[in-house]
Motif scaffolding. Sequence first.
Motif: not given
Length: 195
Positions: A65-78
């Motif tokens: 999850i962290a890898a997929w969302c690393a570049d998205l500023p509106n995603v909090l740490l899983p």
Amino acid sequence: MKRHAPATERNRDPIAAVLAEELPGEGVVLEIASGTGEHCAAFAARFPSLRWQPSDPDKDALASIAAWCADLPNVLLPLEIDASKDWPVASADAILCINMVHISPWAATLGLMAGAGQLLGSGAPLILYGPYRRRGVPTAPSNEQFELWLKDKSPEYGLRFVEDVSDVAAAQGLTLQRLVEMPANNLMLVYRHDA
């Protein structure tokens, strides 16, 4: 690090179409059982005014999850969340749960409803996606075969009846407001917290 679930590419657009009609305009969307993280990444990019809080009980999934969302500023740490236990979350404006109910023990669904009942405010949605049974409605042969595969993995897994899920939801103040038939014999169920 990134895991891949082939079904995600097929179902993310139909799911997003329903989310566009049901999610609030802003706030935090808590995703329970985020799996690979591909759905979270796709929806966070599609709905940038929302903040996304992914979660999963599996440490390898959290890394994906962290890898997929690393570049998205509106995603909090899983967050590491087991749906059947207490959640380390104070509030959410919507809860999304994709493909968990059938591939987890019933205790996870009970916990999902209890958590949603505690976190969601009046009118806030709990949105589920996956294969379900409905009483009086024949189930597709592909779903029957899928259930055999699930039961082989664990006798605690299996397609749940919408009516049973809705009964548990109702006990937590959540009412089924919408049922949407989706491709590949899946359903989306939208529950909202009673006033």
